[in-house]
Design a protein around this motif. Structure first.
Motif, PDB file in Angstrom:
ATOM      1  N   VAL A   1       0.855  -1.190   0.000  1.00 31.75           N
ATOM      2  CA  VAL A   1       0.000   0.000   0.000  1.00 31.75           C
ATOM      3  C   VAL A   1       0.892   1.242   0.000  1.00 31.75           C
ATOM      4  O   VAL A   1       1.868   1.308   0.759  1.00 31.75           O
ATOM      5  N   GLY A   2       0.573   2.195  -0.877  1.00 34.30           N
ATOM      6  CA  GLY A   2       1.314   3.445  -0.944  1.00 34.30           C
ATOM      7  C   GLY A   2       0.388   4.639  -0.833  1.00 34.30           C
ATOM      8  O   GLY A   2      -0.840   4.507  -0.902  1.00 34.30           O
ATOM      9  N   LEU A   3       0.974   5.832  -0.682  1.00 30.41           N
ATOM     10  CA  LEU A   3       0.186   7.038  -0.453  1.00 30.41           C
ATOM     11  C   LEU A   3       0.683   8.182  -1.335  1.00 30.41           C
ATOM     12  O   LEU A   3       1.886   8.465  -1.392  1.00 30.41           O
TER      13      LEU A   3
ATOM     14  N   GLY B   1       1.014   4.741   8.059  1.00 32.24           N
ATOM     15  CA  GLY B   1       0.221   5.496   9.018  1.00 32.24           C
ATOM     16  C   GLY B   1       0.822   6.863   9.292  1.00 32.24           C
ATOM     17  O   GLY B   1       0.100   7.869   9.387  1.00 32.24           O
ATOM     18  N   ALA B   2       2.147   6.912   9.398  1.00 27.94           N
ATOM     19  CA  ALA B   2       2.819   8.194   9.609  1.00 27.94           C
ATOM     20  C   ALA B   2       2.622   9.107   8.401  1.00 27.94           C
ATOM     21  O   ALA B   2       2.462  10.326   8.547  1.00 27.94           O
ATOM     22  N   GLY B   3       2.617   8.519   7.210  1.00 29.20           N
ATOM     23  CA  GLY B   3       2.394   9.312   5.997  1.00 29.20           C
ATOM     24  C   GLY B   3       0.996   9.909   5.965  1.00 29.20           C
ATOM     25  O   GLY B   3       0.812  11.071   5.587  1.00 29.20           O
ATOM     26  N   ILE B   4       0.007   9.126   6.363  1.00 30.87           N
ATOM     27  CA  ILE B   4      -1.371   9.638   6.407  1.00 30.87           C
ATOM     28  C   ILE B   4      -1.468  10.785   7.408  1.00 30.87           C
ATOM     29  O   ILE B   4      -2.128  11.798   7.154  1.00 30.87           O
TER      30      ILE B   4
ATOM     31  N   GLY C   1       6.009   5.204  -0.583  1.00 29.54           N
ATOM     32  CA  GLY C   1       6.017   4.250  -1.687  1.00 29.54           C
ATOM     33  C   GLY C   1       5.291   2.976  -1.318  1.00 29.54           C
ATOM     34  O   GLY C   1       5.152   2.648  -0.126  1.00 29.54           O
ATOM     35  N   PRO C   2       4.800   2.225  -2.299  1.00 24.56           N
ATOM     36  CA  PRO C   2       4.062   0.997  -2.002  1.00 24.56           C
ATOM     37  C   PRO C   2       4.927  -0.024  -1.271  1.00 24.56           C
ATOM     38  O   PRO C   2       6.063  -0.288  -1.663  1.00 24.56           O
ATOM     39  N   GLY C   3       4.401  -0.545  -0.197  1.00 23.07           N
ATOM     40  CA  GLY C   3       5.115  -1.535   0.606  1.00 23.07           C
ATOM     41  C   GLY C   3       4.210  -2.076   1.686  1.00 23.07           C
ATOM     42  O   GLY C   3       3.025  -1.736   1.770  1.00 23.07           O
ATOM     43  N   THR C   4       4.767  -2.922   2.531  1.00 25.27           N
ATOM     44  CA  THR C   4       3.971  -3.568   3.590  1.00 25.27           C
ATOM     45  C   THR C   4       4.204  -2.949   4.962  1.00 25.27           C
ATOM     46  O   THR C   4       3.679  -3.449   5.965  1.00 25.27           O
ATOM     47  N   ASP C   5       4.994  -1.877   5.024  1.00 26.62           N
ATOM     48  CA  ASP C   5       5.275  -1.213   6.301  1.00 26.62           C
ATOM     49  C   ASP C   5       4.087  -0.331   6.679  1.00 26.62           C
ATOM     50  O   ASP C   5       3.964   0.804   6.214  1.00 26.62           O
TER      51      ASP C   5
END
Length: 320
Positions: free
Chosen positions: A128-130, A151-154, A142-146
């Motif tokens: 999932v990426g943002l 959450g920090a990006g959102i 970037g898209p990844g599983t972290d």
């Protein structure tokens, strides 16, 4: 539902024969009891019990046999299975109009809260990426599983974070597509199973056209689900206490969804926005795959077997 060994269902005939035999024996026992003239002795050897207790263990046992036969026939059903390398890009509008409070507490805050719930509901193996966009677009995560990084990006989504005002829906799509192609070394030649979820409140006002970017998504086989958030009554403080109306405009979003084979949604409240994300989450990144579900029937059959044994021992001190 289909069957891998449908011929085994014929064993149900034997189960039906057992049921018929049980009914016949009960009717025969009733006729014998009526011919028994010593009623006092009959009451001692066959005291009255609730009728349903006498029959429940046998019914449970027969139902158990039927379920085991169905499981023995190896039933197949279509089950949703997460796709390998499944990738979801979430693109969120951070233009000034997203500060309108017609969606409480405001459009952007509601979008962030719903985005958190959406990504938390996705399987952990999904990438999932943002992307944040206003007058231009940029990849925040970037898209990844972290999920912690996501959450920090959102949480970092704020008005003006991209540095330019406007609503660049086409740029958001293009940036999301580029992020998907950068997933891994294989993604450049073979696009992974992917989907873009794009949320905005207005029409495209800058950058490339949404239609041209959507055409590129169609070529890559990536559907775009779009969410129009807000109402016609939205407004922002334009400075000095002057209200500026910012009515929602979802025409571009609707066209993008229709062109790419995605779904268009409207959300006029925080609850509706949560419902929209939940609806998207039930389909994104999955495929329907025929799967052997015989364990379901065998498991329920074993539960009924335990119930039959337990009730018979409790009420009659014997096994059925």
């Amino acid at each position: 539902m289909s069957w891998q060994s449908p011929e085994r269902l014929w064993f149900l005939v034997a189960v039906a024969a057992l049921a018929a035999g049980y009914l016949w024996r009960q009717r025969r026992a009733s006729r014998y009891a009526v011919r028994f003239t010593n009623l006092r002795l009959l009451d001692r050897v066959a005291p009255a019990r609730p009728a349903w207790r006498r029959h429940l263990p046998a019914c449970l046992f027969l139902a158990m046999l039927a379920l085991l036969v169905v499981g023995f026939a190896r039933p197949m059903d279509e089950v949703r299975v997460p796709r390998e390398r499944a990738t979801v890009m979430v693109a969120v509008d951070v233009s000034t109009s997203m500060l309108a409070n017609d969606v409480r507490p405001d459009r952007l805050t509601a979008a962030k809260r719903s985005a958190h719930e959406f990504v938390d509901s996705l399987p952990r193996q999904f990438n999932v990426g943002l992307v944040a966009f206003a007058g231009n677009a940029s990849v925040l995560v970037g898209p990844g599983t972290d999920r912690e990084a996501l959450g920090a990006g959102i949480d970092r989504l704020t008005e003006g974070i991209t540095g330019a005002q406007g609503t660049a829906i086409g740029e958001a799509i293009k940036t999301s597509l580029e992020a998907i192609r950068s997933l891994d070394a294989q993604a450049a030649q073979e696009t992974p199973p992917a989907r873009i979820v794009l949320l905005s409140d207005g029409a495209n006002t800058s950058g490339r056209s949404p239609e041209s970017a959507a055409a590129e998504a169609v070529e890559a086989g990536i559907p775009i689900d779009t969410i129009s958030v807000g109402t016609d009554a939205g407004y922002i403080d334009y400075g000095g206490g002057r209200p500026l109306r910012v009515p929602v405009d979802g025409e571009n979003l609707k066209a993008v969804a229709e062109l790419t084979g995605g779904a268009y949604h409207e959300a006029a409240s925080s609850k509706q926005l949560n419902d929209v994300y939940a609806d998207i989450g039930t389909s994104v990144g999955y495929r329907l795959e025929p799967t052997d579900v015989s364990a379901r029937f065998i498991g329920f059959g074993l539960i009924l077997a335990l119930a039959a044994a337990g009730t018979s021992m409790l009420w009659f001190s014997r096994l059925p």
